[in-house]
Write a protein that holds these residues in place. Structure first.
Motif, PDB file in Angstrom:
ATOM      1  N   ARG A   1       0.822  -1.212   0.000  1.00  0.00           N
ATOM      2  CA  ARG A   1       0.000   0.000   0.000  1.00  0.00           C
ATOM      3  C   ARG A   1       0.861   1.270   0.000  1.00  0.00           C
ATOM      4  N   ASN A   2       2.041   1.190   0.616  1.00  0.00           N
ATOM      5  CA  ASN A   2       2.897   2.357   0.815  1.00  0.00           C
ATOM      6  C   ASN A   2       4.163   2.325  -0.029  1.00  0.00           C
TER       7      ASN A   2
ATOM      8  N   ALA B   1       9.207   4.857  -0.972  1.00  0.00           N
ATOM      9  CA  ALA B   1      10.329   4.723  -1.913  1.00  0.00           C
ATOM     10  C   ALA B   1      11.403   5.803  -1.775  1.00  0.00           C
ATOM     11  N   PRO B   2      11.062   7.081  -1.581  1.00  0.00           N
ATOM     12  CA  PRO B   2      12.124   8.093  -1.462  1.00  0.00           C
ATOM     13  C   PRO B   2      12.958   7.969  -0.189  1.00  0.00           C
TER      14      PRO B   2
ATOM     15  N   THR C   1      -4.918  -4.060  10.916  1.00  0.00           N
ATOM     16  CA  THR C   1      -4.190  -3.413   9.823  1.00  0.00           C
ATOM     17  C   THR C   1      -2.919  -2.754  10.338  1.00  0.00           C
ATOM     18  N   VAL C   2      -1.791  -3.104   9.739  1.00  0.00           N
ATOM     19  CA  VAL C   2      -0.528  -2.461  10.083  1.00  0.00           C
ATOM     20  C   VAL C   2      -0.488  -1.092   9.403  1.00  0.00           C
TER      21      VAL C   2
ATOM     22  N   GLY D   1      14.485   3.050  13.699  1.00  0.00           N
ATOM     23  CA  GLY D   1      13.904   3.444  12.420  1.00  0.00           C
ATOM     24  C   GLY D   1      12.395   3.345  12.526  1.00  0.00           C
ATOM     25  N   TYR D   2      11.684   4.101  11.708  1.00  0.00           N
ATOM     26  CA  TYR D   2      10.229   4.120  11.808  1.00  0.00           C
ATOM     27  C   TYR D   2       9.622   4.646  10.521  1.00  0.00           C
ATOM     28  N   TRP D   3       8.359   4.306  10.309  1.00  0.00           N
ATOM     29  CA  TRP D   3       7.567   4.884   9.224  1.00  0.00           C
ATOM     30  C   TRP D   3       6.092   4.750   9.569  1.00  0.00           C
ATOM     31  N   VAL D   4       5.291   5.597   8.947  1.00  0.00           N
ATOM     32  CA  VAL D   4       3.847   5.596   9.158  1.00  0.00           C
ATOM     33  C   VAL D   4       3.162   5.563   7.797  1.00  0.00           C
ATOM     34  N   ASP D   5       2.086   4.811   7.708  1.00  0.00           N
ATOM     35  CA  ASP D   5       1.262   4.684   6.510  1.00  0.00           C
ATOM     36  C   ASP D   5       0.889   6.059   5.953  1.00  0.00           C
ATOM     37  N   LYS D   6       0.868   6.149   4.646  1.00  0.00           N
ATOM     38  CA  LYS D   6       0.571   7.424   3.975  1.00  0.00           C
ATOM     39  C   LYS D   6      -0.765   8.015   4.409  1.00  0.00           C
ATOM     40  N   GLU D   7      -1.727   7.187   4.777  1.00  0.00           N
ATOM     41  CA  GLU D   7      -3.049   7.672   5.193  1.00  0.00           C
ATOM     42  C   GLU D   7      -3.071   8.142   6.646  1.00  0.00           C
TER      43      GLU D   7
END
Length: 180
Positions: free
Chosen positions: A30-31, A36-37, A78-79, A99-105
């Motif tokens: 989904r992300n 990607a960047p 949902t992750v 390290g971390y990231w969050v869903d675009k939504e």
């Protein structure tokens, strides 16, 4: 071993388990463009159950060995993000990378900041770490803001630090000292 923290009314931060392989894969699919960047270039095989099983099983093994601490941010089943402590070193160093990231939504809702604050507290109170480090691309101002809110301070620039989006890129390094 257990760890679970409510970040908001609809988001929980908890340890990764094998049952998360499918939901993590779905989140990466989904992300894919969103991340990607900021990520290493990903081969198509990264977005398969086989590869995610290998990666996540390895992270669970690192948890069991005390060398890593893989977490997921979930909304129900949902992750919607990840936080990972890696490279945990004990002895006189007592340090890890995060390290971390969050869903675009779900960006801009304070989830990354809440997750980092929670993990920092857990590292101090329960994991006994002295220091956590992180790195961001120089132009990733959003991530730098998240780190600053969680009490991380910039410590310098590492030239050509990681190969991100197919290119060796400079990173601004941060650290958070947890104990004196």
């Amino acid at each position: 071993m257990s760890y679970s923290v409510e970040l908001s009314d609809d988001a929980t931060l908890r340890l990764l388990t094998e049952r998360d392989i499918g939901p993590v894969l779905d989140a990466y699919k989904r992300n894919r463009e969103h991340l990607a960047p900021w990520d290493p270039a990903r081969a198509d095989s990264f977005f398969t159950t086989t590869e995610q099983t290998r990666i996540l099983t390895g992270q669970i093994g690192q948890l069991e060995a005390g060398a890593g601490y893989p977490l997921v941010i979930v909304n129900g089943a949902t992750v919607i993000g990840r936080v990972t402590l890696s490279g945990i070193v004990r002895g006189p160093f007592q340090s890890a990378s995060i390290g971390y990231w969050v869903d675009k939504e779900h960006t801009g809702q304070g989830l990354a900041s809440a997750a980092l604050r929670s993990v920092v507290q857990h590292c101090l109170e329960d994991l006994g770490l002295h220091r956590i480090e992180a790195g961001t691309l120089l132009h990733n101002l959003g991530s730098q803001k998240v780190l600053s809110k969680a009490g991380f301070a910039p410590i310098g620039i590492a030239e050509k630090y990681l190969k991100i989006a197919g290119t060796w890129q400079d990173h601004l390094l941060f650290q958070r000292i947890l104990s004196q």
